[in-house]
Motif scaffolding. Structure first.
Motif, PDB file in Angstrom:
ATOM      1  N   VAL A 693       0.851  -1.179   0.000  1.00  7.84           N
ATOM      2  CA  VAL A 693       0.000   0.000   0.000  1.00  7.84           C
ATOM      3  C   VAL A 693       0.892   1.236   0.000  1.00  7.84           C
ATOM      4  N   SER A 694       0.511   2.223  -0.814  1.00  5.05           N
ATOM      5  CA  SER A 694       1.274   3.470  -0.877  1.00  5.05           C
ATOM      6  C   SER A 694       0.330   4.621  -1.148  1.00  5.05           C
ATOM      7  N   ASN A 695       0.798   5.826  -0.802  1.00  5.67           N
ATOM      8  CA  ASN A 695       0.036   7.031  -1.107  1.00  5.67           C
ATOM      9  C   ASN A 695       0.991   8.063  -1.692  1.00  5.67           C
ATOM     10  N   ALA A 696       0.557   9.297  -1.768  1.00  5.13           N
ATOM     11  CA  ALA A 696       1.367  10.326  -2.420  1.00  5.13           C
ATOM     12  C   ALA A 696       2.694  10.542  -1.717  1.00  5.13           C
ATOM     13  N   LYS A 697       2.774  10.197  -0.435  1.00  4.99           N
ATOM     14  CA  LYS A 697       4.016  10.409   0.328  1.00  4.99           C
ATOM     15  C   LYS A 697       4.946   9.210   0.270  1.00  4.99           C
ATOM     16  N   GLY A 698       4.477   8.112  -0.279  1.00  7.52           N
ATOM     17  CA  GLY A 698       5.350   6.959  -0.391  1.00  7.52           C
ATOM     18  C   GLY A 698       4.732   5.688   0.143  1.00  7.52           C
ATOM     19  N   LEU A 699       5.577   4.688   0.312  1.00  9.81           N
ATOM     20  CA  LEU A 699       5.145   3.353   0.711  1.00  9.81           C
ATOM     21  C   LEU A 699       4.815   3.311   2.195  1.00  9.81           C
ATOM     22  N   LEU A 700       3.708   2.617   2.523  1.00 14.40           N
ATOM     23  CA  LEU A 700       3.359   2.334   3.917  1.00 14.40           C
ATOM     24  C   LEU A 700       3.734   0.893   4.207  1.00 14.40           C
ATOM     25  N   PRO A 701       4.324   0.615   5.373  1.00 17.59           N
ATOM     26  CA  PRO A 701       4.908  -0.722   5.599  1.00 17.59           C
ATOM     27  C   PRO A 701       3.923  -1.792   6.059  1.00 17.59           C
ATOM     28  N   LEU A 702       2.612  -1.532   6.076  1.00 13.83           N
ATOM     29  CA  LEU A 702       1.637  -2.536   6.485  1.00 13.83           C
ATOM     30  C   LEU A 702       1.449  -3.542   5.358  1.00 13.83           C
ATOM     31  N   SER A 703       1.485  -4.850   5.678  1.00 17.28           N
ATOM     32  CA  SER A 703       1.348  -5.865   4.636  1.00 17.28           C
ATOM     33  C   SER A 703       1.037  -7.218   5.276  1.00 17.28           C
ATOM     34  N   LYS A 704       0.918  -8.231   4.413  1.00 22.41           N
ATOM     35  CA  LYS A 704       0.810  -9.642   4.800  1.00 22.41           C
ATOM     36  C   LYS A 704      -0.311  -9.905   5.794  1.00 22.41           C
ATOM     37  N   GLY A 705      -1.479  -9.362   5.500  1.00 21.84           N
ATOM     38  CA  GLY A 705      -2.632  -9.632   6.328  1.00 21.84           C
ATOM     39  C   GLY A 705      -3.896  -9.486   5.501  1.00 21.84           C
ATOM     40  N   PRO A 706      -5.003 -10.045   5.955  1.00 25.80           N
ATOM     41  CA  PRO A 706      -5.196 -10.663   7.260  1.00 25.80           C
ATOM     42  C   PRO A 706      -4.819 -12.153   7.271  1.00 25.80           C
ATOM     43  N   VAL A 707      -4.008 -12.528   8.241  1.00 31.48           N
ATOM     44  CA  VAL A 707      -3.687 -13.926   8.501  1.00 31.48           C
ATOM     45  C   VAL A 707      -4.404 -14.323   9.779  1.00 31.48           C
ATOM     46  N   MET A 708      -5.062 -15.472   9.776  1.00 31.31           N
ATOM     47  CA  MET A 708      -5.798 -15.888  10.957  1.00 31.31           C
ATOM     48  C   MET A 708      -4.852 -16.170  12.119  1.00 31.31           C
ATOM     49  N   ALA A 709      -5.174 -15.588  13.281  1.00 30.14           N
ATOM     50  CA  ALA A 709      -4.324 -15.761  14.459  1.00 30.14           C
ATOM     51  C   ALA A 709      -4.440 -17.172  15.027  1.00 30.14           C
ATOM     52  N   ALA A 710      -5.602 -17.762  14.922  1.00 35.17           N
ATOM     53  CA  ALA A 710      -5.801 -19.150  15.355  1.00 35.17           C
ATOM     54  C   ALA A 710      -5.911 -20.034  14.119  1.00 35.17           C
ATOM     55  N   GLU A 711      -5.793 -21.313  14.334  1.00 34.92           N
ATOM     56  CA  GLU A 711      -5.867 -22.240  13.206  1.00 34.92           C
ATOM     57  C   GLU A 711      -7.213 -22.101  12.495  1.00 34.92           C
ATOM     58  N   GLY A 712      -7.148 -21.953  11.176  1.00 38.87           N
ATOM     59  CA  GLY A 712      -8.366 -21.768  10.405  1.00 38.87           C
ATOM     60  C   GLY A 712      -8.569 -22.877   9.383  1.00 38.87           C
ATOM     61  N   TYR A 713      -9.373 -22.555   8.370  1.00 39.05           N
ATOM     62  CA  TYR A 713      -9.711 -23.534   7.344  1.00 39.05           C
ATOM     63  C   TYR A 713      -9.080 -23.125   6.023  1.00 39.05           C
ATOM     64  N   PRO A 714      -8.866 -24.066   5.103  1.00 41.17           N
ATOM     65  CA  PRO A 714      -8.216 -23.756   3.820  1.00 41.17           C
ATOM     66  C   PRO A 714      -9.072 -22.810   2.966  1.00 41.17           C
ATOM     67  N   LEU A 715      -8.372 -21.929   2.259  1.00 40.66           N
ATOM     68  CA  LEU A 715      -9.031 -21.044   1.298  1.00 40.66           C
ATOM     69  C   LEU A 715      -9.467 -21.864   0.087  1.00 40.66           C
ATOM     70  N   THR A 716     -10.743 -21.733  -0.304  1.00 49.73           N
ATOM     71  CA  THR A 716     -11.249 -22.505  -1.445  1.00 49.73           C
ATOM     72  C   THR A 716     -11.326 -21.672  -2.718  1.00 49.73           C
ATOM     73  N   ASP A 717     -11.655 -20.385  -2.596  1.00 48.11           N
ATOM     74  CA  ASP A 717     -11.703 -19.553  -3.796  1.00 48.11           C
ATOM     75  C   ASP A 717     -11.552 -18.090  -3.427  1.00 48.11           C
ATOM     76  N   ILE A 718     -11.069 -17.310  -4.401  1.00 47.08           N
ATOM     77  CA  ILE A 718     -10.890 -15.870  -4.239  1.00 47.08           C
ATOM     78  C   ILE A 718     -11.350 -15.206  -5.524  1.00 47.08           C
TER      79      ILE A 718
END
Length: 924
Positions: A693-718
């Motif tokens: 993610v970035s805006n006019a001022k540059g890159l924002l370091p937030l990434s790699k989410g959302p990841v489930m904090a507890a054990e979840g189920y497999p992704l079937t489609d996106i």
């Protein structure tokens, strides 16, 4: 004129006389750590040894740069056996020759020999006890005198080493408490042992030394302005040096931890002509202590719940040496947590600390030293318990004597406590079922449910919820106290421990906690307030306010209970405020309305209903604040109740769009890509995670989410969808157990909806993101704060807008910067994360009871009970968070709040957990 009036008149005349003989005190040392005197000193081993130099007295010689640092667990054969030799010259006035001169030492660790002008005055063993010698025959009057004190850090007595040096606390050598001369008339009151009861009766054992001329002993009861309230006179018959008097003082104001009323008891020796021979004054409090078998502990007829803490005499700069100012600060700190009791662990504390407990109001357990094995042999133990009782017998705050700690008692002299104590206080064996009480240490929660075999004894744990780093003490206390409060045979208990005992070493210049032995406190070594401080303060508030959610149907009523023992609620001050809190773009609060709530004058232990006023615009407020202050002006607690729901507040804050643009969408093999003006977002096509993610001022370091904090189920489609210019990335998971939707709108706001069913039970539920710790400078947020929470420590935080800079504190061990930045923060409404780049981004929460995690809290070294299992993310939004254990107990033994979440989709609204967030990456 009756006998009482006649005696009172005589007393008034005597006290107005200029010829009153009083003892004179001359300090040879300073009076405490903040006022010392330089003496000559030689240390045999360790730092700065084998040379004559100077040392400040009183002090612990390690903190003056001498000897060796020792924590109590170090075997004696692995330590230096340093010895100190002190010298000090002082003048003795010529007119002292006709008087009696006593040399007092308030505390020397541990063995010492005292010499005056080259002659041995006497010896003493035992490191925490006041002792004195008659030095009248050793002084050179009208001349200089040389005092020498030879001190051994290791005792020649094996039982003293077991009790004092091998215990679980720092050992500090030297003359660590004041030294002074007491100059008395030849015939003088050597000691007073006083028993003032709640019915006004007052018995005294008066010990007179060198009895010759005394014909009467007069007692006058005065207030602290010197006004005589009553006076009594007793003839002295016979040659005995101890006289027993008994009198009745009408209608005394009673002493308690809530109302520490005290008087001056002035005892005067008179000869046959009425001449004053000597006068001595003691501060006393009228109170009666009863330990009623199979019932409870009563003070002045009120059944007490002790809300107590164990406390060492400790300062990181001065070790065991204290001061009156520091004692007052410490007692106020304890009372500020709504505590009413303190246990002297594991030795008698300074006299000024005892006086502070008396004057400010704390119930005290006073302790003879001993630790985990029979300590003090019968000879030395008897001597030291007599020194303990002689010094502390008249403190109103002292309710019990402790004969050692955790097996450190010697049963041979249990009976001597009562024989030496005019008040006949009962004796405890901390850790043991003994007499009428069971003082078991570190019991699990199940013990509180009757899982023990001392069900008829008064339950009175003298240590529980052993702190370590950020675990224990506050964590688990809510469950424990709920049980303890409702159990009629529970008299409360004492948390371990007040402060982290990290010493500022003079050799390494760092704070040393001896691994995990010392970082046990509710506060840091310099009394820095940790999160548990406020947890204890709320849970132990003597004004109890039942939890309440404010909804639009709120009628202004809150359930209240007076948990004071002596204070009527009418003696407290209550106030409420309806407040509009700052927004992400503004700093100021707005007070919409305030007032005094309506509540019945509840007697102690009485329940009722409190009513706050409802102004016409009360629903415009963000928070209702309710504040209570005790009769002495001490803050009890401020409760906060959010007024708006998160979704209502977010809707209001985001009601006006910043702009109305077009969402540009592209995709490639790796990602779905969106652009709204200067905002660019990439979402991974494989897992639906925020890629960049970035805006006019540059890159924002937030990434790699959302990841489930507890054990979840497999992704079937996106998939990607667009409806009326609004774009969504939709992720479906196996068997419809989870659905996650990213929504990008033309106003530049990015929505995340998470609807999920986790697998089984876990310590954390929710979603994680990656956010490099090195990029973050501070956070500003609306929610509960400013301290972090654990699942079993949710009390003690308030709803407000908070701000704190990044820190990397390890609670109780390193940094000591509070509140900690890292960890879990409850009841999130919105947050703004500031970055080193100068940028920031905001996140709004539309879901109730969501926690925000800002990185994983630092975990101290072993034991593992105080180490939690955290999710992997840096920035997390969670429906559930871990509990934390303490030094001796894993979380699952500390009660319901400390257990893992028991997720069952059949018992969750609609079968799913939900988190709804709104990200503003453009112009926060």
């Amino acid at each position: 004129m009756n006998r009482y009036q006649s005696t009172l008149c005589v007393a008034l005349l005597l006290l107005s006389s200029l010829a009153v003989a009083q003892s004179q005190i001359k300090y040879l040392s300073g009076t405490g750590a903040d006022r010392t005197v330089s003496w000559d000193f030689y240390c045999s081993d360790g730092m700065n040894s084998k040379k004559w130099t100077k040392i400040q007295v009183p002090s612990c010689w390690e903190q003056q740069g001498f000897g060796e640092y020792n924590y109590g667990h170090v075997p004696l054969n692995k330590r230096l056996n340093e010895q100190g030799h002190y010298k000090h010259e002082f003048a003795a006035a010529a007119d002292w020759k006709e008087k009696n001169v006593q040399l007092f030492f308030e505390g020397v660790f541990t063995d010492c020999e005292v010499l005056l002008n080259g002659k041995s005055v006497g010896q003493h063993q035992g490191g925490f006890y006041e002792f004195n010698f008659d030095v009248s025959a050793f002084l050179n009057y009208g001349q200089k005198n040389l005092l020498e004190v030879k001190v051994k850090k290791r005792s020649d007595n094996k039982s003293i080493n077991q009790a004092e040096l091998e215990a679980d606390f720092w050992n500090f050598g030297g003359i660590f408490r004041p030294v002074y001369l007491q100059v008395n008339p030849k015939e003088y009151i050597e000691h007073l042992a006083i028993d003032p009861r709640a019915d006004g009766s007052i018995k005294t054992d008066v010990t007179v030394s060198n009895l010759k001329q005394t014909a009467k002993v007069q007692l006058s009861i005065q207030d602290f302005k010197g006004k005589i309230l009553a006076a009594f006179s007793d003839p002295v018959n016979g040659k005995s040096g101890i006289f027993h008097t008994s009198h009745q003082f009408p209608n005394p104001k009673l002493w308690s931890a809530e109302f520490p009323n005290r008087y001056l008891a002035v005892y005067t020796l008179l000869d046959k002509s009425g001449k004053v021979l000597h006068k001595r004054t003691e501060k006393i409090g009228f109170r009666t202590v009863e330990v009623r078998a199979q019932d409870g502990i009563y003070v002045n007829g009120a059944k007490i719940k002790f809300k107590g803490v164990n406390a060492h005499t400790f300062h990181p700069d001065f070790g065991r040496t204290s001061s009156e100012k520091f004692s007052i600060e410490t007692v106020n700190l304890i009372k500020d947590m709504n505590m009413n009791a303190v246990r002297m662990s594991h030795y008698p504390h300074d006299k000024h600390f005892m006086n502070a407990c008396d004057s400010l109001g704390l119930f005290v357990l006073d302790e003879l030293t001993g630790w985990q094995a029979p300590s003090y042999d019968a000879v030395v133990g008897r001597k030291l318990l007599r020194e303990l009782i002689k010094r502390d017998v008249n403190y109103a705050s002292v309710l019990f004597w402790d004969n050692g700690n955790e097996g450190g008692w010697n049963r041979d002299y249990d009976h001597e406590f009562a024989e030496q104590d005019i008040q006949k206080r009962e004796v405890l064996h901390p850790w043991e079922a003994f007499g009428k009480t069971v003082t078991a240490h570190y019991i699990d929660y199940n013990y509180l449910s009757g899982d023990n075999f001392a069900n008829r004894q008064i339950f009175f744990p003298t240590e529980f919820l052993h702190g370590l780093y950020d675990g224990g003490i506050g964590a688990g206390l809510n469950d424990y106290w709920t049980k303890m409060w409702s159990n009629p045979l529970c008299a409360g208990g004492f948390l371990w421990v007040l402060a982290d005992e990290n010493i500022m070493r003079t050799d390494t210049k760092v704070l040393d906690g001896d691994g995990n032995h010392a970082p046990d406190g509710i506060v840091g070594p310099y009394h820095e307030k940790e999160g548990s401080f406020y947890t204890v303060k709320e849970i132990w508030s003597p004004v109890f306010i039942e939890d309440k959610y404010i909804t639009p149907e709120f009628n202004g009523l809150l359930n209240i209970e007076n948990r004071f023992h002596y204070t009527n609620l009418s003696q407290c001050k209550l106030a409420y405020r309806w407040v509009k809190l700052p927004t992400p773009s503004a700093k100021s609060r707005t007070l919409l309305a305030q007032g005094i709530p309506i509540v019945k004058n509840l007697a102690p232990m009485e329940r009722g209903v409190l009513k706050v006023g409802l102004p016409i615009n009360w629903q415009e407020a963000d928070v209702l604040e309710l504040e209570a202050t005790d009769p002495h002006g001490r803050h009890i607690y401020t409760w906060t109740f959010p007024v708006k729901s998160p979704v209502a507040l977010t809707k209001n804050l985001l009601s006006g769009t910043k702009f109305n643009s077009v969402v540009q969408f592209t995709e490639d093999d790796d990602a779905f890509r969106f652009k709204v003006k200067d905002l660019q977002i990439a979402i991974d096509k494989k897992e639906g995670l925020l890629q960049q993610v970035s805006n006019a001022k540059g890159l924002l370091p937030l990434s790699k989410g959302p990841v489930m904090a507890a054990e979840g189920y497999p992704l079937t489609d996106i998939s990607h969808e667009e409806i009326a210019g609004v774009h969504q990335i939709i992720m479906n998971y196996e068997r419809n157990r989870t659905k996650i939707i990213w929504t990008i709108k033309p106003d530049g706001l990015v929505y995340l909806d998470v609807k999920y069913q986790p697998k089984g039970n876990a310590s954390s539920y929710g979603v994680d993101f990656s956010l490099p710790e090195s990029d973050v400078t501070k956070v500003r947020w609306m929610g509960d704060g400013p301290y972090r929470v654990w699942k079993n420590r949710l009390k003690g935080v308030n709803f407000n807008v908070w701000e704190k800079a990044y820190n990397n504190t390890l609670t109780g061990s390193a940094g000591f910067i509070y509140p900690e930045f890292k960890g879990y923060h409850a009841n999130l409404y919105w947050a703004e994360i500031a970055l080193k780049s100068g940028q920031s981004f905001r996140v709004y929460c539309n879901t109730e009871d969501v926690f925000m995690k800002l990185f994983n809290p630092l975990a101290g070294p072993s034991p593992e009970n105080a180490i939690t299992k955290n999710s992997a993310g840096d920035l997390s939004f969670l429906n559930g968070i871990p509990a934390i254990g303490n030094k001796f107990s894993a979380p699952n033994s500390l009660g319901p709040e400390s257990s893992n979440y028991q997720y069952d989709f059949k018992r969750v609204l609609d079968g799913y957990l939900n988190i709804n967030l709104v990200f503003d990456f453009i112009n926060p």
